[in-house]
Motif scaffolding. Sequence first.
Motif, short mmCIF file in Angstrom:
data_model
loop_
_atom_site.label_atom_id
_atom_site.label_comp_id
_atom_site.label_asym_id
_atom_site.label_seq_id
_atom_site.Cartn_x
_atom_site.Cartn_y
_atom_site.Cartn_z
N ARG A 188 0.84 -1.19 0.00
CA ARG A 188 0.00 0.00 0.00
C ARG A 188 0.87 1.24 0.00
NH1 ARG A 188 -4.41 -1.32 -2.17
NH2 ARG A 188 -2.81 -2.68 -3.04
N LEU A 189 0.35 2.35 -0.55
CA LEU A 189 1.06 3.62 -0.50
C LEU A 189 0.84 4.27 0.86
CD1 LEU A 189 0.31 5.21 -3.98
CD2 LEU A 189 2.22 3.75 -3.31
N LEU A 190 1.91 4.86 1.37
CA LEU A 190 1.87 5.58 2.64
C LEU A 190 2.64 6.88 2.47
CD1 LEU A 190 1.36 5.82 5.73
CD2 LEU A 190 3.45 4.46 6.07
N THR A 191 2.02 7.99 2.82
CA THR A 191 2.68 9.29 2.74
C THR A 191 2.24 10.17 3.90
OG1 THR A 191 3.22 11.15 1.27
CG2 THR A 191 0.94 10.38 1.27
N VAL A 192 3.02 11.20 4.17
CA VAL A 192 2.78 12.07 5.32
C VAL A 192 2.56 13.49 4.80
CG1 VAL A 192 3.67 12.91 7.53
CG2 VAL A 192 4.20 10.57 6.77
N TYR A 251 -1.70 16.53 -3.35
CA TYR A 251 -2.68 15.52 -3.74
C TYR A 251 -2.62 15.20 -5.23
CZ TYR A 251 -4.83 14.88 0.79
OH TYR A 251 -5.05 14.53 2.10
N ARG A 252 -2.17 16.12 -6.05
CA ARG A 252 -1.96 15.80 -7.46
C ARG A 252 -0.88 14.72 -7.60
NH1 ARG A 252 -1.54 21.67 -8.46
NH2 ARG A 252 -3.59 22.48 -9.07
N ILE A 253 0.22 14.91 -6.90
CA ILE A 253 1.32 13.95 -6.94
C ILE A 253 0.86 12.61 -6.37
CG2 ILE A 253 3.63 13.41 -6.08
CD1 ILE A 253 4.17 16.43 -6.05
N PHE A 254 0.08 12.66 -5.29
CA PHE A 254 -0.39 11.42 -4.68
C PHE A 254 -1.32 10.66 -5.63
CE2 PHE A 254 -3.29 9.10 -1.72
CZ PHE A 254 -2.35 8.21 -1.25
N ALA A 255 -2.19 11.39 -6.33
CA ALA A 255 -3.08 10.75 -7.29
C ALA A 255 -2.29 10.06 -8.40
CB ALA A 255 -4.06 11.78 -7.87
N ARG A 256 -1.23 10.70 -8.86
CA ARG A 256 -0.39 10.07 -9.88
C ARG A 256 0.29 8.82 -9.33
NH1 ARG A 256 0.84 15.62 -11.29
NH2 ARG A 256 2.84 15.53 -10.19
N GLU A 260 2.23 6.25 -11.40
CA GLU A 260 3.03 7.24 -12.14
C GLU A 260 3.86 8.07 -11.17
OE1 GLU A 260 0.12 9.47 -14.25
OE2 GLU A 260 -0.63 7.74 -15.38
N GLY A 261 4.95 7.51 -10.69
CA GLY A 261 5.84 8.24 -9.80
C GLY A 261 5.65 7.88 -8.34
N ASP A 262 6.44 8.54 -7.52
CA ASP A 262 6.46 8.26 -6.08
C ASP A 262 5.45 9.13 -5.35
OD1 ASP A 262 7.29 7.11 -3.70
OD2 ASP A 262 9.41 7.37 -4.13
N VAL A 263 5.25 8.82 -4.07
CA VAL A 263 4.36 9.62 -3.23
C VAL A 263 4.99 11.00 -3.00
CG1 VAL A 263 3.30 7.66 -2.08
CG2 VAL A 263 5.42 8.64 -1.14
N PRO A 264 4.19 12.01 -2.65
CA PRO A 264 4.73 13.36 -2.50
C PRO A 264 5.73 13.51 -1.37
CG PRO A 264 2.42 13.26 -1.83
CD PRO A 264 2.72 11.97 -2.51
N VAL A 265 5.54 12.77 -0.30
CA VAL A 265 6.49 12.78 0.83
C VAL A 265 6.75 11.33 1.21
CG1 VAL A 265 6.90 13.46 3.23
CG2 VAL A 265 5.64 15.00 1.68
N LYS A 266 7.97 10.90 1.03
CA LYS A 266 8.30 9.52 1.38
C LYS A 266 8.19 9.33 2.89
CE LYS A 266 11.46 8.88 -2.53
NZ LYS A 266 12.85 8.60 -2.94
N PRO A 267 7.59 8.23 3.34
CA PRO A 267 7.45 8.03 4.79
C PRO A 267 8.79 7.94 5.51
CG PRO A 267 6.85 6.04 3.58
CD PRO A 267 7.00 7.13 2.56
N GLU A 268 9.81 7.48 4.81
CA GLU A 268 11.14 7.42 5.43
C GLU A 268 11.66 8.81 5.76
OE1 GLU A 268 10.51 3.76 2.99
OE2 GLU A 268 10.30 5.92 2.61
#
Length: 359
Positions: A119-123, A317-322, A327-335
């Motif tokens: 699953r995708l996870l972002t902060v 949220y645009r980046i997250f939707a992609r 299409e690409g990584d999450v806007p903020v990597k959880p690491e």
Amino acid sequence: MSSFYNVVVIGYGLSAKIFHIPLILSVPALKLYGVVQRHPKPDDDSEKDHAGIRSWRSAEEMLRDPEVDVVVVSTIPDTHVEFTRGALEAGKHVVVEKPFAPTATEADELIALAKKHSRLLTVYHNRRWDADFLTLQNLLQTPALGRIAEFETHFDRHRPNNPSTASWKYKPLPGSGAVYDLGSHLIDQAVVLFGMPTRITGFTGSQRTGGDGGVEDSCTILLHWANGALGTVKAGIVSLEVEQLRFWVRGEKGTFKKFHLDVQEGQLRAGKRPGDPDFAIEPTSHHGALTTLSSTDNTPTRQTYPTAAPTSYVEFYRIFARALAGEGDVPVKPEEARDVIRLIELARESSRVGRTLDV
């Protein structure tokens, strides 16, 4: 396959109403499917505010709905781990408000869980899309400042009176206090610009009289980088100024100084929304100043440095939707958000023991 992703927001407080729902509604690939609101009131009801959405009284009930694709955790910090864990185990993608988790160990647990369930996870470190931060980021990619010696990032206000509210912000809960609240934004911005420091010195406490009740209302954190640069992260509650300092960056060739906070939060609170003509656009009177040496007589010369054209918080949220579409990584990597929590823990420990700590 659906052309959009169903998004549910857990919580219906300021964070949900101001920082998440207006942005979600601005991205065609995302649909506000519902809200988990435990205690709706006649004048505070998500179903009335957003016709056609679903509403649940518990996260457990919502997570059983197979139509839910994404869960946004916009609750108080000490519940972030619980709700994020539950959503990931239920097979949902997750956006969690900052601070990510009270501890880096808990953050690592959630990162591992997201990988386990694919699953995708972002902060939600939305202040990476502050116009002034983007301006500074662009400036640092030019040779104008030269080698950076000192970097200051401020979020100061003047609220010297003890709060009368019973808000969770003033209770000694895991993940509460100035370092987790405002400090997390400022530390994240510093690390994005300059990378992880090698040492850290923290000063946390209460600038208000009457004690801090176990929760600091202010912090000053020194970040020491391996190349000798020094960063100051400061969030004060006693700062009476006509214009509050935001950034002060000093390099061998130039200095950049910026006052005033980004306008988006104020606009969202006032009812403006993404797509409004002046949304996210800073007035010219708030632009920063760049001081460099004159090429003719080698004296300091100051000029206005225009704020960059904003992409706005919607970009998160645009980046997250992609990313949801592959299409690409999450806007903020959880690491990256985990590293911020680690620095917060070290800053508090540094303040407690009274010495600089290695990172």
